[in-house]
Design an enzyme around this catalytic site. Sequence first.
Site, PDB file in Angstrom:
ATOM      1  N   TYR A 177       0.926  -1.166   0.093  1.00  0.00           N
ATOM      2  CA  TYR A 177       0.060  -0.024   0.141  1.00  0.00           C
ATOM      3  C   TYR A 177       0.691   1.285  -0.053  1.00  0.00           C
ATOM      4  O   TYR A 177       0.659   2.139  -0.377  1.00  0.00           O
ATOM      5  CB  TYR A 177      -0.920  -0.047   1.175  1.00  0.00           C
ATOM      6  CG  TYR A 177      -2.235  -0.757   0.908  1.00  0.00           C
ATOM      7  CD1 TYR A 177      -2.268  -2.059   0.714  1.00  0.00           C
ATOM      8  CD2 TYR A 177      -3.405  -0.100   1.133  1.00  0.00           C
ATOM      9  CE1 TYR A 177      -3.834  -2.749   0.808  1.00  0.00           C
ATOM     10  CE2 TYR A 177      -4.697  -0.656   1.183  1.00  0.00           C
ATOM     11  CZ  TYR A 177      -4.763  -1.971   0.801  1.00  0.00           C
ATOM     12  OH  TYR A 177      -5.876  -2.611   0.831  1.00  0.00           O
ATOM     13  N   LYS A 228       3.083 -15.392   2.059  1.00  0.00           N
ATOM     14  CA  LYS A 228       3.432 -15.997   0.922  1.00  0.00           C
ATOM     15  C   LYS A 228       5.100 -16.310   0.705  1.00  0.00           C
ATOM     16  O   LYS A 228       5.611 -15.864  -0.362  1.00  0.00           O
ATOM     17  CB  LYS A 228       2.849 -15.132  -0.324  1.00  0.00           C
ATOM     18  CG  LYS A 228       2.668 -15.860  -1.766  1.00  0.00           C
ATOM     19  CD  LYS A 228       1.740 -16.916  -1.766  1.00  0.00           C
ATOM     20  CE  LYS A 228       1.764 -17.733  -3.112  1.00  0.00           C
ATOM     21  NZ  LYS A 228       0.760 -18.899  -3.200  1.00  0.00           N
ATOM     22  N   ASP A 260      -2.918 -18.335   0.181  1.00  0.00           N
ATOM     23  CA  ASP A 260      -3.792 -18.980  -0.699  1.00  0.00           C
ATOM     24  C   ASP A 260      -4.496 -20.180   0.086  1.00  0.00           C
ATOM     25  O   ASP A 260      -5.740 -20.485   0.330  1.00  0.00           O
ATOM     26  CB  ASP A 260      -3.318 -19.624  -1.913  1.00  0.00           C
ATOM     27  CG  ASP A 260      -2.252 -20.348  -1.598  1.00  0.00           C
ATOM     28  OD1 ASP A 260      -1.384 -20.485  -0.586  1.00  0.00           O
ATOM     29  OD2 ASP A 260      -1.536 -21.063  -2.890  1.00  0.00           O
ATOM     30  N   ASP A 284      -6.308  -7.126   4.412  1.00  0.00           N
ATOM     31  CA  ASP A 284      -7.397  -6.547   3.553  1.00  0.00           C
ATOM     32  C   ASP A 284      -8.402  -7.354   3.103  1.00  0.00           C
ATOM     33  O   ASP A 284      -9.628  -7.536   3.291  1.00  0.00           O
ATOM     34  CB  ASP A 284      -6.848  -5.542   2.582  1.00  0.00           C
ATOM     35  CG  ASP A 284      -7.956  -4.995   1.872  1.00  0.00           C
ATOM     36  OD1 ASP A 284      -8.924  -4.136   2.366  1.00  0.00           O
ATOM     37  OD2 ASP A 284      -8.026  -4.857   0.631  1.00  0.00           O
ATOM     38  N   ASP A 288     -12.042  -9.167   4.858  1.00  0.00           N
ATOM     39  CA  ASP A 288     -13.380  -9.197   4.009  1.00  0.00           C
ATOM     40  C   ASP A 288     -13.914 -10.770   4.041  1.00  0.00           C
ATOM     41  O   ASP A 288     -15.194 -10.804   4.312  1.00  0.00           O
ATOM     42  CB  ASP A 288     -13.408  -8.524   2.814  1.00  0.00           C
ATOM     43  CG  ASP A 288     -13.558  -7.113   2.724  1.00  0.00           C
ATOM     44  OD1 ASP A 288     -13.255  -6.510   3.495  1.00  0.00           O
ATOM     45  OD2 ASP A 288     -14.252  -6.839   1.680  1.00  0.00           O
TER      46      ASP A 288
HETATM   47  C1  IPM Z   1     -10.547  -1.341   4.112  1.00  0.00           C
HETATM   48  C2  IPM Z   1     -10.552  -0.677   2.887  1.00  0.00           C
HETATM   49  C3  IPM Z   1      -9.573   0.381   2.409  1.00  0.00           C
HETATM   50  C4  IPM Z   1      -8.205  -0.428   2.533  1.00  0.00           C
HETATM   51  C5  IPM Z   1      -9.768   0.827   1.191  1.00  0.00           C
HETATM   52  C6  IPM Z   1     -11.073   1.689   1.112  1.00  0.00           C
HETATM   53  C7  IPM Z   1      -8.490   1.970   0.793  1.00  0.00           C
HETATM   54  O1  IPM Z   1     -10.855  -1.836   1.891  1.00  0.00           O
HETATM   55  O2  IPM Z   1     -10.214  -0.500   5.247  1.00  0.00           O
HETATM   56  O3  IPM Z   1     -10.326  -2.568   4.346  1.00  0.00           O
HETATM   57  O4  IPM Z   1      -7.869  -1.231   1.497  1.00  0.00           O
HETATM   58  O5  IPM Z   1      -7.359  -0.595   3.338  1.00  0.00           O
HETATM   59 MG    MG Z   2     -10.831  -3.598   2.472  1.00  0.00          MG
END
Ligand code: IPM
Ligand code: MG
Length: 397
Positions: A177, A228, A260, A284, A288
């Site tokens: 990032y 990884k 993975d 990230d 999710d």
């Molecule tokens: C998160 C989001 C952010 C990230 C984006 C919006 C920049 O997806 O907080 O997980 O990738 O960190």
């Molecule tokens: Mg995110």
Amino acid sequence: TQLQATPLRTLALSGRRGAGAAARPTAGSVRCSAAARSYSITLLPGDGIGPEVVAVAKDVLSVAGSKEGVELRFREMLMGGAALDAAGVPLPDETLAAARASDAILLGAIGGYKWDNNEKHLKPETGLLNIRAGLGVFANLRPATVLPQLVDASTLKKEVAEGVDIMVVRELTGGIYFGKPRGFGTNDKGEETGFNTEIYSAAEIDRIARVAFEVARKRGGKLCSVDKANVLEASMLWRKRVTAIASEFPDVELSHMYVDNAAMQLVRNPKQFDTIVTNNIFGDILSDEASMITGSIGMLPSASVGESGPGLFEPIHGSAPDIAGQDKANPLATILSAAMLLKYGLGVESAAKRIEAAVTETLDNGFRTGDIYSPGTTLVGCKRMGEEVLKALESQK
Ligand code: IPM
Ligand code: MG
């Protein structure tokens, strides 16, 4: 001068700050009771559903704080698309300065279709990355807990999902990032290229590893480091340093997993995980994925903390522009982020527990927003959900 929260110490000391760190007497009065505790909170509602969920969480914070004799003072600042429209930048200097000077920050969400095609430095997301970097909040804690009331909302089979309780510790201010070089270029064939750099220093890995071991120690005592290392040098160093830091935490059981495989194991048998530590981009993605096990991303809070200075607390969901302004958003992720703010940011764990209990009671009473609705429950909007949580809070002793 401002007294700053000490999030890492807080983590290490079971969510409670040391004596003397918490109290900031109100101007002009000397109070000896717990009521003398007063904190300043920066609110960053942001875009989309952000303002709706932050408004609800603010009221919940106030009530939970006052029940524990803690006074919270709020200051709302611009960030994300809202800041772009009003001030031309996604993170105005005054916003970062106010955030730094406060005791904790509660963020809603940022982003929306309107700004999607902006140049990178004028994207709402850039504001978010800059505030994380500007506050130095390198450790992002993302719990994914399957609540018994919501087990049917999970897309996984009940027997796979029930009882899942995972904490993803995501490195937040390094890796691909932020790594340099990055940018756009041209290769020898004259073709356009885009490139980024995944880079970690040993010190960056060591500090996130220590946070993760400390978190794991207070949970189930198991830490899985995800990397990884079969392909990437940055991951090879990651694995080496995490293994080295493990010697400081002999009571924590460390394992390693390739990302993975981790993605697969998370949906195959998520109960094998207790605490996961991983880099910025894997965190990230995996957070999710982990969130969906719980039924809805609309339920999940997060805490971002650094070595010193205020922490940043935000739901892990985005700004959901498709439902913004329709009173449909689930405010529980932000309400639970407010609980994390009290626990990890201010060290007022008793107030955090009140919020968690109020959320549980509201769910027990059958109230559901659209994202967690199932037949036989009561479908409510964002505001009403907030009112029900407040009712539950107010009826507590
Ligand atoms: C998160 C989001 C952010 C990230 C984006 C919006 C920049 O997806 O907080 O997980 O990738 O960190
Ligand atoms: Mg995110």
